[in-house]
Write a protein that holds these residues in place. Structure first.
Motif, short mmCIF file in Angstrom:
data_model
loop_
_atom_site.label_atom_id
_atom_site.label_comp_id
_atom_site.label_asym_id
_atom_site.label_seq_id
_atom_site.Cartn_x
_atom_site.Cartn_y
_atom_site.Cartn_z
N GLU A 76 0.84 -1.20 0.00
CA GLU A 76 0.00 0.00 0.00
C GLU A 76 0.88 1.26 0.00
OE1 GLU A 76 -2.12 3.34 0.99
OE2 GLU A 76 -0.76 2.48 2.48
N PRO A 77 0.68 2.18 -0.95
CA PRO A 77 1.65 3.26 -1.15
C PRO A 77 1.64 4.37 -0.11
CG PRO A 77 -0.14 3.42 -2.75
CD PRO A 77 -0.33 2.12 -2.02
N GLU A 78 0.48 4.76 0.40
CA GLU A 78 0.44 5.91 1.29
C GLU A 78 1.20 5.63 2.59
OE1 GLU A 78 -2.76 8.92 3.50
OE2 GLU A 78 -3.46 7.42 2.05
N ALA A 79 0.94 4.49 3.19
CA ALA A 79 1.67 4.13 4.42
C ALA A 79 3.15 3.91 4.12
CB ALA A 79 1.05 2.88 5.04
N TRP A 80 3.44 3.25 3.00
CA TRP A 80 4.83 2.98 2.63
C TRP A 80 5.63 4.28 2.52
CZ3 TRP A 80 7.73 -1.27 2.55
CH2 TRP A 80 8.95 -1.24 1.85
#
Length: 477
Positions: free
Chosen positions: A242-246
């Motif tokens: 998942e990009p936002e948390a990453w």
């Protein structure tokens, strides 16, 4: 004991430009031998030996390389296993943590062997013996790293200072501390001391132990990476983090985040041949220079040269060196590197200079790899472009159209299934078809051998972004 190899496969390898570029970095190239470094790395950890057996590898890579990873593993006859896709590069600590959290969902006691995918280790049996030796330290909860017996005062590597002199047993030794890349004087001193090893960046540990180490030494990474793994989604068999948390995870190496702080560290000395192929000087050294110290590839000729590397990577380009000493010369279809061998580490400065000028050669190979195959530009003019396109058996390009160009396809090998608007037909060798501007079209290879065609584009704009995709088996937007 079954070990899960975790292959780190996201680097760009700019010091091996022009062969290695951001679009197709060194791990996917055949620098030494026929296989790519990535394939050789995966094969090395897919062979049962002694008390070792391996699960299919877990590969951590980025979106651009996902199909290359799957394709190269399949070509090598290796089960691809899970392929985790990083939304963006955040260095090795988040990558290792993501792999550990992913494995923890299935087996918290699993053993991980973390390794870069671009290292050269010719003696697989010796390497696997070192891995087996490290299991005794793993069983008592240690984080195990592997140190390479130095053969020269190398300033391009970090070092491991051991708590004792290594012996011939190859058994784990306590680590005293990590040492940053030294200057020449300190490298010579450490070589003479005998209790320093090169840091190979290869690790062995249980999932539970590395997670505990992150909890103790880099707890700020746990929440964003765990959230990214928990909310990952499956996409054509890949695992997209998942990009936002990453993006909230700190950009930091595993050495800085955990290893340099942990107390439960052991080192397994490895005396076999090893190289990270971190520059053309390393490629020269590992390629077996002749009596004059010269290494020549096919299509390269050395006349009265010494201690030099001459390498042509382009069909039809003959590279000739006359009277060269301590020179690296690498010729590609679209770029040529000539450098003093002792300046090999400065090649990255050339890449930076080309980027500043906006030269596409800085990052893009002339051959553009896609999930269905590859293409390369043969000739380009103001309103035309000629390409060679190779489509894998059973593969298909997206159903697409163009605003600014028409295309003319000539099949030169194999058979093409061509869809233009509502019509689908087969085009055989030496036959051609015209795709008018705006027509909705698709190309598929229905055969069992690669299909090769020549594409002639004409129009006011010929960029790769002039594509409207309606359907795509590879789920590209």
């Amino acid at each position: 004991m079954k070990i899960t190899p975790c292959l780190l496969c996201g680097g760009s390898g700019t010091r091996l430009w022009p062969l290695s570029r951001k679009s197709y970095p060194k791990q996917f190239a055949s620098l030494i031998g026929e296989e790519s470094l990535f394939q050789a790395s995966a094969r090395r950890v897919s062979q049962a030996a002694g008390g070792l057996s391996f699960a299919p590898p877990l590969t951590i890579t980025n979106n651009d390389f996902r199909f290359i990873v799957a394709e190269q593993l399949t070509e090598a006859g290796i089960d691809p296993g899970p392929i985790l896709i990083e939304p963006e590069g955040r260095n090795t600590a988040p990558a290792v943590l993501a792999a550990a959290l992913y494995l923890a969902q299935h087996d918290p006691e699993a053993v991980m062997l973390v390794a870069p995918s671009d290292h050269l280790i010719p003696d697989t049996a010796a390497f696997l013996a070192s891995v087996e030796a490290g299991l005794s330290a793993v069983a008592r909860g240690d984080l195990v790293t592997f140190g390479i017996a130095p053969t020269r005062p190398e300033t391009g590597y970090g070092y491991l200072h051991l708590g004792a002199q290594p012996d011939s047993s190859g058994q784990p030794i306590a680590l005293h501390n990590f040492v940053e890349k030294p200057d020449l004087a300190n490298a010579e001193r450490m070589l003479s001391a005998g209790d320093y090893l090169w840091n190979a960046g290869i690790f062995l540990f249980r999932v539970a132990d590395i997670l505990a180490a992150f909890e103790a030494h880099a707890p700020e990474l746990l929440d964003p990476v765990r959230q990214s793994v928990t909310q990952a989604r499956s996409d054509l068999g890949f695992v997209r983090l998942e990009p936002e948390a990453w993006g909230k995870a700190r950009d930091i190496s595993i050495d800085y985040a955990v290893m340099e702080k942990a107390q439960n560290l052991s080192v397994v000395p490895f005396s076999g041949e090893w190289s990270d192929l971190g520059g053309w000087d390393a490629v020269w050294r590992e390629s077996g220079p002749d009596a004059q110290g010269v290494v020549c590839s096919d299509h390269a000729t050395a006349i009265e040269c010494a201690d030099s590397l001459l390498r042509s990577e382009a069909e039809g380009v003959e590279l000739v060196g006359i009277g060269l000493e301590n020179i690296i010369a690498v010729a590609m279809q679209d770029a040529v590197l000539v450098a003093a061998k002792d300046r090999a580490q400065d090649v990255k400065e050339a890449v930076a200079a080309l980027k500043a000028r906006g030269a596409k050669q800085a990052t893009q190979l002339p051959r553009d790899y896609r999930p269905w195959g590859w293409f390369e530009s043969l000739a380009t003019g103001a309103r035309f472009q000629v390409k060679r396109i190779v489509v894998h058996p059973g593969a298909a390009l997206s159903l697409q159209s163009h605003f600014h160009r028409s295309e003319h396809w000539i099949v030169v090998e194999g058979t093409a299934e061509v869809t233009i608007d509502d019509t689908t037909r087969l085009i055989s060798e030496n036959q051609s078809v015209y795709i008018p501007l705006g027509a909705v079209h698709r190309l598929r290879n229905p055969g069992k051998v690669p299909m090769v065609l020549i594409e002639v584009q004409t129009g006011t704009y010929l960029g790769e972004d002039d594509i409207i995709r309606y359907e795509d088996v590879y789920a590209r937007s």
